[in-house]
Every structure is written in C-alpha cells, then in structure tokens.
Design an enzyme around this catalytic site. Structure first.
Site, PDB file in Angstrom:
ATOM      1  N   CYS A   1       0.536  -6.174   5.904  1.00  0.00           N
ATOM      2  CA  CYS A   1       2.046  -5.896   6.244  1.00  0.00           C
ATOM      3  C   CYS A   1       2.395  -6.281   7.656  1.00  0.00           C
ATOM      4  O   CYS A   1       3.365  -6.768   8.151  1.00  0.00           O
ATOM      5  CB  CYS A   1       2.599  -4.454   6.049  1.00  0.00           C
ATOM      6  SG  CYS A   1       1.505  -3.089   6.823  1.00  0.00           S
TER       7      CYS A   1
ATOM      8  N   TRP B   1      -1.944  -1.986  -2.529  1.00  0.00           N
ATOM      9  CA  TRP B   1      -3.392  -2.232  -2.680  1.00  0.00           C
ATOM     10  C   TRP B   1      -4.130  -2.857  -1.558  1.00  0.00           C
ATOM     11  O   TRP B   1      -5.496  -2.998  -1.559  1.00  0.00           O
ATOM     12  CB  TRP B   1      -3.505  -3.283  -3.801  1.00  0.00           C
ATOM     13  CG  TRP B   1      -2.594  -4.461  -3.828  1.00  0.00           C
ATOM     14  CD1 TRP B   1      -1.404  -4.555  -4.398  1.00  0.00           C
ATOM     15  CD2 TRP B   1      -2.725  -5.332  -2.973  1.00  0.00           C
ATOM     16  NE1 TRP B   1      -0.815  -5.685  -3.939  1.00  0.00           N
ATOM     17  CE2 TRP B   1      -1.626  -6.295  -3.228  1.00  0.00           C
ATOM     18  CE3 TRP B   1      -3.660  -6.161  -2.381  1.00  0.00           C
ATOM     19  CZ2 TRP B   1      -1.299  -7.493  -2.498  1.00  0.00           C
ATOM     20  CZ3 TRP B   1      -3.710  -7.223  -1.579  1.00  0.00           C
ATOM     21  CH2 TRP B   1      -2.291  -7.905  -1.779  1.00  0.00           C
ATOM     22  N   ASN B   2      -3.318  -3.297  -0.678  1.00  0.00           N
ATOM     23  CA  ASN B   2      -3.943  -4.169   0.687  1.00  0.00           C
ATOM     24  C   ASN B   2      -4.808  -3.336   1.312  1.00  0.00           C
ATOM     25  O   ASN B   2      -5.976  -3.865   2.032  1.00  0.00           O
ATOM     26  CB  ASN B   2      -3.056  -5.114   1.170  1.00  0.00           C
ATOM     27  CG  ASN B   2      -1.643  -4.078   2.015  1.00  0.00           C
ATOM     28  OD1 ASN B   2      -1.718  -2.984   1.699  1.00  0.00           O
ATOM     29  ND2 ASN B   2      -1.242  -4.591   2.929  1.00  0.00           N
TER      30      ASN B   2
ATOM     31  N   GLU C   1       7.544   2.229   3.491  1.00  0.00           N
ATOM     32  CA  GLU C   1       6.666   1.459   4.390  1.00  0.00           C
ATOM     33  C   GLU C   1       6.818  -0.059   3.919  1.00  0.00           C
ATOM     34  O   GLU C   1       5.985  -0.157   2.746  1.00  0.00           O
ATOM     35  CB  GLU C   1       5.410   1.900   4.729  1.00  0.00           C
ATOM     36  CG  GLU C   1       5.344   3.482   5.004  1.00  0.00           C
ATOM     37  CD  GLU C   1       5.580   3.375   6.677  1.00  0.00           C
ATOM     38  OE1 GLU C   1       5.864   4.707   7.320  1.00  0.00           O
ATOM     39  OE2 GLU C   1       5.459   2.295   7.242  1.00  0.00           O
ATOM     40  N   LEU C   2       7.621  -0.883   4.336  1.00  0.00           N
ATOM     41  CA  LEU C   2       7.510  -2.173   3.551  1.00  0.00           C
ATOM     42  C   LEU C   2       7.059  -3.335   4.213  1.00  0.00           C
ATOM     43  O   LEU C   2       6.253  -3.195   5.195  1.00  0.00           O
ATOM     44  CB  LEU C   2       9.081  -2.315   3.075  1.00  0.00           C
ATOM     45  CG  LEU C   2       9.954  -1.264   2.732  1.00  0.00           C
ATOM     46  CD1 LEU C   2      11.357  -1.501   2.363  1.00  0.00           C
ATOM     47  CD2 LEU C   2       9.230  -1.060   1.385  1.00  0.00           C
TER      48      LEU C   2
ATOM     49  N   GLU D   1       8.422 -13.234   3.311  1.00  0.00           N
ATOM     50  CA  GLU D   1       7.148 -12.796   3.657  1.00  0.00           C
ATOM     51  C   GLU D   1       6.070 -13.434   2.658  1.00  0.00           C
ATOM     52  O   GLU D   1       6.351 -13.839   1.561  1.00  0.00           O
ATOM     53  CB  GLU D   1       7.056 -11.256   3.107  1.00  0.00           C
ATOM     54  CG  GLU D   1       5.665 -10.730   3.663  1.00  0.00           C
ATOM     55  CD  GLU D   1       5.656  -9.067   3.000  1.00  0.00           C
ATOM     56  OE1 GLU D   1       6.057  -8.759   1.927  1.00  0.00           O
ATOM     57  OE2 GLU D   1       4.814  -8.528   3.841  1.00  0.00           O
TER      58      GLU D   1
ATOM     59  N   GLY E   1       4.894  -0.539   0.048  1.00  0.00           N
ATOM     60  CA  GLY E   1       5.115  -1.907  -0.902  1.00  0.00           C
ATOM     61  C   GLY E   1       6.132  -2.844  -0.374  1.00  0.00           C
ATOM     62  O   GLY E   1       6.424  -2.725   0.828  1.00  0.00           O
ATOM     63  N   SER E   2       6.417  -3.612  -1.434  1.00  0.00           N
ATOM     64  CA  SER E   2       7.358  -4.700  -0.851  1.00  0.00           C
ATOM     65  C   SER E   2       9.001  -4.155  -0.643  1.00  0.00           C
ATOM     66  O   SER E   2       9.216  -3.135  -1.205  1.00  0.00           O
ATOM     67  CB  SER E   2       7.327  -5.780  -1.857  1.00  0.00           C
ATOM     68  OG  SER E   2       7.842  -5.358  -3.068  1.00  0.00           O
TER      69      SER E   2
HETATM   70  P1  NDP Z   1       4.612  -3.578  -4.655  1.00  0.00           P
HETATM   71  O1  NDP Z   1       6.061  -3.360  -3.953  1.00  0.00           O
HETATM   72  O2  NDP Z   1       4.487  -4.414  -5.584  1.00  0.00           O
HETATM   73  O3  NDP Z   1       4.014  -2.313  -5.232  1.00  0.00           O
HETATM   74  C1  NDP Z   1       3.912  -1.105  -4.538  1.00  0.00           C
HETATM   75  C2  NDP Z   1       3.739   0.017  -5.160  1.00  0.00           C
HETATM   76  O4  NDP Z   1       4.914   0.489  -6.083  1.00  0.00           O
HETATM   77  C3  NDP Z   1       2.633  -0.203  -6.419  1.00  0.00           C
HETATM   78  O5  NDP Z   1       1.966   1.040  -6.730  1.00  0.00           O
HETATM   79  C4  NDP Z   1       3.659  -0.449  -7.538  1.00  0.00           C
HETATM   80  O6  NDP Z   1       2.883  -0.587  -8.897  1.00  0.00           O
HETATM   81  C5  NDP Z   1       4.549   0.612  -7.726  1.00  0.00           C
HETATM   82  N1  NDP Z   1       6.013  -0.109  -7.979  1.00  0.00           N
HETATM   83  C6  NDP Z   1       6.092  -1.400  -8.687  1.00  0.00           C
HETATM   84  N2  NDP Z   1       7.484  -1.118  -9.255  1.00  0.00           N
HETATM   85  C7  NDP Z   1       8.012   0.121  -9.118  1.00  0.00           C
HETATM   86  C8  NDP Z   1       9.201   0.678  -9.499  1.00  0.00           C
HETATM   87  N3  NDP Z   1       9.965   0.175 -10.003  1.00  0.00           N
HETATM   88  N4  NDP Z   1       9.317   2.145  -9.142  1.00  0.00           N
HETATM   89  C9  NDP Z   1       8.239   2.754  -8.480  1.00  0.00           C
HETATM   90  N5  NDP Z   1       7.144   2.165  -8.016  1.00  0.00           N
HETATM   91  C10 NDP Z   1       6.835   0.884  -8.524  1.00  0.00           C
HETATM   92  O7  NDP Z   1       3.851  -3.927  -3.227  1.00  0.00           O
HETATM   93  P2  NDP Z   1       2.204  -4.282  -3.431  1.00  0.00           P
HETATM   94  O8  NDP Z   1       1.449  -3.540  -3.962  1.00  0.00           O
HETATM   95  O9  NDP Z   1       2.045  -5.584  -3.811  1.00  0.00           O
HETATM   96  O10 NDP Z   1       1.961  -4.349  -1.733  1.00  0.00           O
HETATM   97  C11 NDP Z   1       2.223  -5.332  -0.915  1.00  0.00           C
HETATM   98  C12 NDP Z   1       3.450  -5.324  -0.071  1.00  0.00           C
HETATM   99  O11 NDP Z   1       3.252  -3.873   0.485  1.00  0.00           O
HETATM  100  C13 NDP Z   1       3.775  -6.165   1.070  1.00  0.00           C
HETATM  101  O12 NDP Z   1       5.323  -6.531   1.035  1.00  0.00           O
HETATM  102  C14 NDP Z   1       3.344  -5.403   2.419  1.00  0.00           C
HETATM  103  O13 NDP Z   1       3.906  -5.936   3.429  1.00  0.00           O
HETATM  104  C15 NDP Z   1       3.659  -4.158   2.055  1.00  0.00           C
HETATM  105  N6  NDP Z   1       2.889  -3.295   2.690  1.00  0.00           N
HETATM  106  C16 NDP Z   1       3.526  -2.310   3.872  1.00  0.00           C
HETATM  107  C17 NDP Z   1       2.943  -1.490   4.489  1.00  0.00           C
HETATM  108  C18 NDP Z   1       3.566  -0.914   5.782  1.00  0.00           C
HETATM  109  O14 NDP Z   1       2.913  -0.114   6.237  1.00  0.00           O
HETATM  110  N7  NDP Z   1       4.698  -1.348   6.079  1.00  0.00           N
HETATM  111  C19 NDP Z   1       1.434  -1.472   4.252  1.00  0.00           C
HETATM  112  C20 NDP Z   1       0.869  -2.118   3.352  1.00  0.00           C
HETATM  113  C21 NDP Z   1       1.596  -2.948   2.469  1.00  0.00           C
HETATM  114  P3  NDP Z   1       1.859  -1.439  -9.639  1.00  0.00           P
HETATM  115  O15 NDP Z   1       1.179  -2.150  -8.282  1.00  0.00           O
HETATM  116  O16 NDP Z   1       1.286  -0.982 -10.425  1.00  0.00           O
HETATM  117  O17 NDP Z   1       2.762  -2.371  -9.844  1.00  0.00           O
END
Ligand code: NDP
Length: 466
Positions: free
Chosen positions: A272, A141-142, A238-239, A369, A216-217
């Site tokens: 991130c 979402w960020n 991409e974490l 983080e 995501g995370s």
């Molecule tokens: P999350 O890991 O919470 O969620 C990422 C996505 O995965 C969301 O769409 C989420 O859905 C979905 N999700 C959650 N659980 C599952 C599952 N078990 N299986 C499949 N999909 C799932 O991350 P955030 O959205 O909170 O983003 C923040 C994180 O992303 C930070 O750690 C940040 O550093 C990282 N990030 C990395 C980037 C990079 O390029 N390296 C860029 C931007 C962010 P829902 O939201 O509906 O729970």
C-alpha cells in the site's frame, strides 16, 4: 458447495480447494463469538497478554514453515515472506507493552464537596474503555501478517472477538494464523475465519458485527463503508495509495536511486505504501535515471521459493492486464520505456520491472494505483512544482522527500495531505506511529496508541458522592 481454489502464482498449479463459508455459516460464527464473549472478557488482561505473547513466540519458532505457505499462495519471494513474519513480533510487542496503559480508566477531574447540601457532594469524572464486541477483520493478501495482526492483536487484547476474513489470495495463511492463535489459547469461537471471496466479506458485515476493520482497495472500501453505514457500526478503512517521492537537487542521486528502487519494487510493488511516483529535480534527473535503471536491472526475477529471488510473480493474474493497460496508455501519450514494459516471457504471472519516463499527469500510471512493478519518473524544475504534482491525487497515504535539508523537505511535505511523511526514507511503517490514510486512502488508524483505542469504546462516568 462453493469452493475456493488456491493457485500458485509462480506456476498456475492448483494448491488446494477449500470449502467456502455461506451467509448462514457466517451468521453462525458471529453468533458463536457473541456467546463466547463474556467468558473472554472475564479473563484478566494479563491472561490475554500471555496468550498473544505465546502466539508471538510461535511466529518466531515457525517462521520458515509459515513463510513457505505464504510464498506458495501469493508468490511473495521466500526471503520477503520470512522477513514479514519475523518482523511481526516487533509490532505485537508494541501492543503487548502498551495495551494496559491505553485502555486503563482515566480520572479526568475531581471536584471537592460543595456546600454540603444534597447534590453538591464530591464529584469524580472518569473515562473507562470497553471492548466493541464482535469485530469483522476483512484483510488483504499482500502483507497478511502485518495488516492482519494490526487488527486482530489489539482487538483480542482489548477483549473483543474477531471474525477474520482473509483475502481469497491468502486464505491458507489466514487458516494458519487461526491455528496458531487457538494453539496459543484463544478460544476457537473468539477468533474464527470466514473463508471465501468478496461475497463472504459482504455477508460478514451484515451478520450483526459491532465493528468493521477493513484493509484493501478504495473501490471495495467504499462498498464496505456503504454496507456498514446501514448498521451504524464503527468502520475503519486502510486503503491504497499513489505514494509520491521527490528527489531534490542537493542529494547523491545514485544513493537515492538504490533506496527508491527497493521502495518501489519490494514485494513486486504490491505494498500500500510502495513508491508509485517519482519526481526528480532537473539538475539531478539524468544521473538519477541512469542509477535507477541500473538498480532495477540488478534485481533477480524468478522462482519465489528460492532465497536469492527478489521479484516473484504477481499475486493476482488479472493484475497483468491492469499493468499492461497503464504502460500502453502512457506510451500512447508519449512516455518512454526505460526498462521492461510487458509480461515476462515465462511460466506464471510475472511482469517485467518497468520504468517509464517522459510521463505526465494525463497518464493513468501517474494517477491510478498501480500495485505492481511499474513506475513513472517525472522531471521537475523546483520544489513548488514537485509539491503541486505530489498533491495532485485523491489518495493520501504517504509522501517522501529526499534532500540534505530537513527544513526544505518539511516545507514540501507540509503542503501534502497524507497520513505519513518521510524525510530521506520511504515505504516504511512503525508500530509506535499511527498508520493512517487521508482521502481515498482511508479512515481511522491502526498501530500506535490510536490503533489500540480503535478497539474500545469510551464510557463517561459522572460520579457524585451523596
Ligand atoms: P480488495 O479490496 O480486493 O480486497 C480486500 C478484502 O475485501 C479481501 O478480503 C476481499 O475478499 C474482500 N472483499 C471484496 N469485496 C468485498 C465486499 N463487497 N465486501 C466485503 N469484503 C469484500 O483488496 P486486495 O486484497 O486486492 O488488497 C490490495 C489493496 O489493499 C490495495 O489497494 C492496497 O493498497 C490496499 N492495502 C492497503 C493497506 C493499508 O494499510 N493502507 C495495506 C495493504 C493493502 P477477496 O480477496 O476474497 O475478494
């Protein structure tokens, strides 16, 4: 029917309730995408390029109204939301200009005819690149425009279909992106959204897709990789990061403090590649500290819909407790709070911009983080100590050094296992360079030629003339 509630983080008020997808509806979207794929692939690359170019132009035309949607559901200050949307066309241009070259067939070797006996005809060895198929794009979402388009733009250009799972915190933006893509000419079945929470993302990985592209995370990334492993499909992650910067003793500490304040607090630290740890050479430490606090005190916190707001609310309410726990842990172990330190005394999910000094690597704030407006500054005695502390993390996204001396900075950066290295800059991404993480920061690359090739699979042609 399960519903997803969209809440404005600045006020806590409900914006919309959206119906969620189910495992069955996700299966249906993947099946429909697969059925629509042959016709999409039959279109020429030039047609697909024209469609994504129209999408690009619509982003420019409608940036203001799209920014308002993003601000309403994530709390991102409107000037930063507009900035993200207005910068996305630059990334799209890179893909539009490079996709043809990157996925063009490559003749690797040609051998002339041999003796003329059967089996010795002229040989050509060529590589062609074919789209993966239906890919899952599970997004954060960020920066939904940046991290979303890093995946869906090259995927669509290369001839794939995309099922896009926006974060539950940026779903209205995800739906807006889908609407624009369809208006631009992407068939509805070729780009669909899967609406819902993590369970919908999990269902998507199990719905028969041909690749998973996740942002995501780390903790969710591990779950995604584990599920995807059962299907043996290409998986890209991409974490997060715990990105360090070192300020050497040969720079103007005040100028660097102002740049780093922005690198750490832009988008409320919810990037991130936000600066998450600062190490400062002892001889400039006090001057840097003073200037850094001054820079943070100059940030305006407030209503994200106002153009002069720099710090809005956090996007996720639960992150307030995470930040407080990091601050409390650090203070209990001897850290000094130079600014902030707690939830802001106002409506909405606001946390005061927080600076901690006297920090050590025994504290969570220097190891986990943070993903919010909290940062630790640690004094170091030389480059070696800085490099050792910077490398003391399981993450490997970015690292930076501020120094007048390029060779000195490069010597520190070379010791760190990170995807991106910065000299006299931070918190930046370039479409021409791979965006990639090591260790807990991920697998694979987006952007650059690597980030186009990620959406195709090679086929080797061994072609011998009779
Ligand atoms: P999350 O890991 O919470 O969620 C990422 C996505 O995965 C969301 O769409 C989420 O859905 C979905 N999700 C959650 N659980 C599952 C599952 N078990 N299986 C499949 N999909 C799932 O991350 P955030 O959205 O909170 O983003 C923040 C994180 O992303 C930070 O750690 C940040 O550093 C990282 N990030 C990395 C980037 C990079 O390029 N390296 C860029 C931007 C962010 P829902 O939201 O509906 O729970």
């Amino acid at each position: 029917m399960s519903m997803l509630r969209v809440v404005n983080p600045a006020t806590g008020t409900v914006v919309r309730d959206l119906p969620c997808d189910t495992p069955a509806s996700v299966d249906g979207k993947v099946a429909a995408a697969r059925e629509a794929l042959p016709a999409w692939r039959e279109r020429s690359l030039g047609e697909r390029v024209a469609i994504i170019r129209r999408f690009r132009d619509m982003l420019v035309e409608r940036a203001d109204q799209l920014a308002l949607v993003l601000t309403t559901e994530t709390g991102k200050p409107i000037s930063q939301a507009r900035g993200e949307i207005r910068a996305t066309p630059g990334r799209l241009d890179f893909f539009l200009e490079n996709v043809e070259t990157v996925i063009a067939p490559k003749l690797m070797r040609r051998e002339p005819m041999g003796s003329g006996v059967p089996g010795t005809g002229a040989l050509e060895e060529t590589v062609t690149y074919e789209p993966l198929g239906v890919v899952a794009n599970i997004s954060a979402w960020n920066y939904p425009y940046f991290v979303g388009s890093n995946v869906f733009a090259p995927a669509l250009l290369a001839g794939n279909a995309v099922v896009y799972k926006p974060s539950e915190h940026a779903t209205l933006t995800g739906l807006a992106i889908a609407g624009l893509l369809h208006e631009a000419g992407v068939p509805e079945a070729i780009f669909t959204t899967a609406v819902g929470r993590g369970d919908v993302g999990a269902a998507l990985i199990d719905a028969g897709v041909d690749g998973v592209f996740f942002t995501g995370s780390y903790s969710t990334g591990v779950k995604v990789a584990t599920s995807a492993a059962h299907h043996l499909i290409p998986t890209q992650l991409e974490l997060g990061g715990k990105d360090p910067v070192y300020v050497a003793d040969d720079v103007d500490p005040a100028a660097v403090a102002s740049a780093l304040a922005d690198g750490a607090f832009y988008n409320n630290g919810q990037s991130c590649c936000a600066v998450e740890r600062i190490y400062v050479h002892r001889s400039v430490f006090m001057a840097f500290r003073t200037a850094f606090v001054e820079a943070i005190n100059g940030f305006s916190m407030g209503d994200p819909a106002k153009t002069d707001t720099y710090l809005g609310p956090l996007t996720r309410e639960e992150q307030l407790a995470v930040l407080q726990a990091q601050v409390d842990d650090a203070v209990s172990k001897g850290a000094t709070v130079l600014a902030g330190g707690r939830r802001a005394d106002r409506e909405g999910w606001y946390f005061e911009p927080t600076i901690l000094s006297n920090v050590t690597h025994d504290m969570k704030v220097m190891r986990e983080e943070t993903f919010g407006p909290v940062i630790g500054i640690q004094e170091v005695s030389d480059d070696q100590e800085a490099a050792k502390l910077m490398a003391d993390t399981p993450y490997g996204l970015t690292a930076g050094v501020y120094s007048a001396d390029r060779a000195r900075a490069a010597a520190v950066l070379a010791q760190l296992p990170t995807g991106s290295s910065y000299w006299n800059c931070c918190d930046r991404v370039s479409p021409v360079l791979p965006w990639t993480g090591r260790g807990h920061s991920g697998l694979g690359s987006t952007l650059s030629h690597e980030g186009i090739r990620a959406f195709v699979t090679p086929r080797a042609w061994h072609m011998r003339a009779p």
